[in-house]
Enzyme design. Sequence first.
Site, PDB file in Angstrom:
ATOM      1  N   ASP A 196       0.832  -1.204   0.000  1.00 46.55           N
ATOM      2  CA  ASP A 196       0.000   0.000   0.000  1.00 46.55           C
ATOM      3  C   ASP A 196       0.873   1.263   0.000  1.00 46.55           C
ATOM      4  O   ASP A 196       2.088   1.202   0.275  1.00 46.55           O
ATOM      5  CB  ASP A 196      -0.909  -0.027   1.242  1.00 46.55           C
ATOM      6  CG  ASP A 196      -2.216   0.717   1.024  1.00 46.55           C
ATOM      7  OD1 ASP A 196      -2.289   1.561   0.113  1.00 46.55           O
ATOM      8  OD2 ASP A 196      -3.168   0.464   1.792  1.00 46.55           O
TER       9      ASP A 196
ATOM     10  N   ASP B 281     -10.969   2.349  -2.910  1.00 50.71           N
ATOM     11  CA  ASP B 281     -11.514   2.050  -1.585  1.00 50.71           C
ATOM     12  C   ASP B 281     -13.034   2.095  -1.603  1.00 50.71           C
ATOM     13  O   ASP B 281     -13.683   1.701  -0.642  1.00 50.71           O
ATOM     14  CB  ASP B 281     -10.981   3.054  -0.555  1.00 50.71           C
ATOM     15  CG  ASP B 281      -9.581   2.673  -0.093  1.00 50.71           C
ATOM     16  OD1 ASP B 281      -9.180   1.508  -0.287  1.00 50.71           O
ATOM     17  OD2 ASP B 281      -8.878   3.539   0.453  1.00 50.71           O
TER      18      ASP B 281
HETATM   19  C1  GLA Z   1      -5.757   2.032   2.106  1.00 48.21           C
HETATM   20  C2  GLA Z   1      -6.211   0.862   1.275  1.00 48.21           C
HETATM   21  C3  GLA Z   1      -7.247   0.060   2.011  1.00 48.21           C
HETATM   22  C4  GLA Z   1      -6.694  -0.391   3.336  1.00 48.21           C
HETATM   23  C5  GLA Z   1      -6.218   0.814   4.129  1.00 48.21           C
HETATM   24  C6  GLA Z   1      -5.515   0.392   5.400  1.00 48.21           C
HETATM   25  O1  GLA Z   1      -6.739   2.999   2.204  1.00 48.21           O
HETATM   26  O2  GLA Z   1      -6.694   1.288   0.038  1.00 48.21           O
HETATM   27  O3  GLA Z   1      -7.637  -1.042   1.236  1.00 48.21           O
HETATM   28  O4  GLA Z   1      -5.638  -1.286   3.124  1.00 48.21           O
HETATM   29  O5  GLA Z   1      -5.325   1.611   3.382  1.00 48.21           O
HETATM   30  O6  GLA Z   1      -5.066   1.443   6.108  1.00 48.21           O
END
Ligand code: GLA
Length: 747
Positions: free
Chosen positions: A497, A567
């Site tokens: 990420d 997300d």
């Molecule tokens: C990002 C990702 C999510 C999750 C969060 C965790 O926003 O896109 O899928 O992994 O971080 O903090």
Amino acid sequence: MEQQISVKDHIKEYTRHVWQTDSETAYSEKIKLFTLQSKRMTYALAVLEEGHICHLYFGKKVVDDDLSYLLRLDENPWTLKTNRRDQGTIMDTLPFEYPCHGTGDYREPCFKILDKDGMSACDIRYKSYQIYEGKPKLSGLPATFAKENEAETLELVCQDKHSGFLVTLLYTVYKEVDVVTRSVIVENIGDQAVNISRVLSMCVEFDHDELDLVTLNGSWGRERMMERSRLHHGKQGIDSVKGVSSHQNNPFFALVSPYANEDVGEAYGFNLVYSGNFFAQAEVTQHKKTRAVLGMNHFDFNWRLEAGEIFTAPEAVMVYSDRGIGQMSRTFHDLYRNHLIRRQKMERPILINNWEATYFDFDTEKLLEIARQAARSGIEMLVMDDGWFGQRDSDNSSLGDWVVYEKKISAGLRYLVDEVNKLGLKFGIWFEPEMVSPDSVLFKAHPDWAIQIKGREKTLSREQYVLDFSRREVRDYVYGMMREILDSANIEYVKWDMNRQLTEVGSLGLPAGRQREIWHRYMLGVYELLEKLTADYPHILLESCSGGGGRFDAGMLYYSPQIWCSDNTDAIERLKIQHGTSLCYPVSAIGSHVSDCPNHTVGRVTPFQTRGHVAMAGTFGYELDVTKISEEERGMIAGQIEAFKKHHHLMKDGDQYRIGNVFADQMWDAWMFVAKDKSEALFTFVQVLGRANYRSRRVKLKGLDPERGYRNMQTGVVQSGAALMNAGVNVGLHGDFRSEQVYFVAV
Ligand code: GLA
């Protein structure tokens, strides 16, 4: 006509004399022609006698070798060779393959320098060429690849005599797909350092301005919204200056004929294989011609190239389609599946991710409960998302401390993974390697390792800083921690990420004269670590992510076969996000999960079936607490998994046809996946909003063989491909957010 010098399968080189006949003093210009051919596409360029490289043609296949008339050298009583007096005017008119700044071309340049005397003008002229089979690697950068019998490469070596640069323009043309990829290698063969202040990867010139610009813009939670507008005079384009390719603009754009739609018309697609700052622009000039350029963003960029050093610009991909935007997308998909995504063939287990299920509130037992229920439903992998390390109970701590948080994972990671494995599930884990929290052990020990400007306050974002990945010691340290974790248990998936963009962009590891290199050095550092990770752990399936889809680009796909798309997991919002994403990227790369309702981002309630159908136009998986959803929904999981597994090869290897367009008509959406041999197809329809007085909608299918009969596997009815595509099928409208999926098999 001179003798042909060399003939290869796809790239030809000729030398010709172009006679200028209608002026008082006739003369001939000796020009060199290069023609690149793929199945349905031709790309042609010419080298004028004085060494300027000009664009001739990019479009539908033409078999003629000599397209030099397109330069209109015989129309004007002046060329660079014959008319020194008006050289400036000529420079501002010629269609250049790789325009430089400073010698009369006032359109957008691709290349600009700052030499030892503080001068920025540059004039690269043709020196020599090479044609060879296959495609070279780009040092330190992701790029498409091809075996010797799959592609051919043309290298044009140019030189700026004054500053001592060699600039090599690389063109690769593929046998199976209508694509030209381009890159640029700059070598300082002088004895003094020179600064490169701009080095774009591609320029293409159109002789007209009758084009629409298609871009993918957005924000967090609504990435890659498609936007289309008619070109107008002047410069228009998109970019990123955030250090990542960004949620806001994707490094993709298309120029399409105004009448083009999914199925007809010409479409030129451009994409940069790079994950950092980019610049894309179309410029309509004084003569109603269009210059399109794409490359690394030159904003805040400078690269000091010492004598003997080499700089490689990222690769730009150019796709041509004479069958609409749909074919442009399918060409991108084929290119990326076969020539970019190195791990495309990796098995993609059906996963359940605990992020939307638990957020930071989980422990070993809670994860095992989810895993137990997931195993019963046929799910194949548990992914432990953010919150397992340091002392991470919220998003304001511990990034950089990649050691197991014992309060949550009490019996250790090995125990958890073993238990999950005993249930028959694989195990995956989340990292955010490029980041550091101010309260972390790492930051306290090495505050200089964050990207920063000495003495200036560092801007926080999600309560975190960005690590200076331009520095080897930083990368090595982070990787060391990751390795300890990865070696400590049977981990078979990593979600990488990246949850903020860059600010106060400076490095305490670079001298003043090299500070503006950090944007690119940062990306090279990220790529180096991704390369190491994938080389050291070839069995690990890598998914990249950046606050959802903030770094969804071709650069990342070279390392990770899939990218978390957004997300926003709401099935209806995803129709747009996934439609836009599929313009350039294959569905096998589009991270998509079934999540719980009301949806956590938009609060919408949609049927479980629709959520499943939409997630199947992606990698497919679950992101919910499977122990808490209703019995009825839980009971549907096994059927969804069975359907996905049955049809997965169509999504992974087949052709995608977009039928609906939720950007144009918000009432419905539909799409198809069709086997390459047209023997089977999967049709999905989503009713977004109900409609009074309509019981069904007529939808025309796409991509089938009109001559063959297809059995609707739901009804058993056989109809010709022609009927299904030309007359269409009636799809029942069962209400808001309802969906339907029909499988067709050729008889
Ligand atoms: C990002 C990702 C999510 C999750 C969060 C965790 O926003 O896109 O899928 O992994 O971080 O903090």
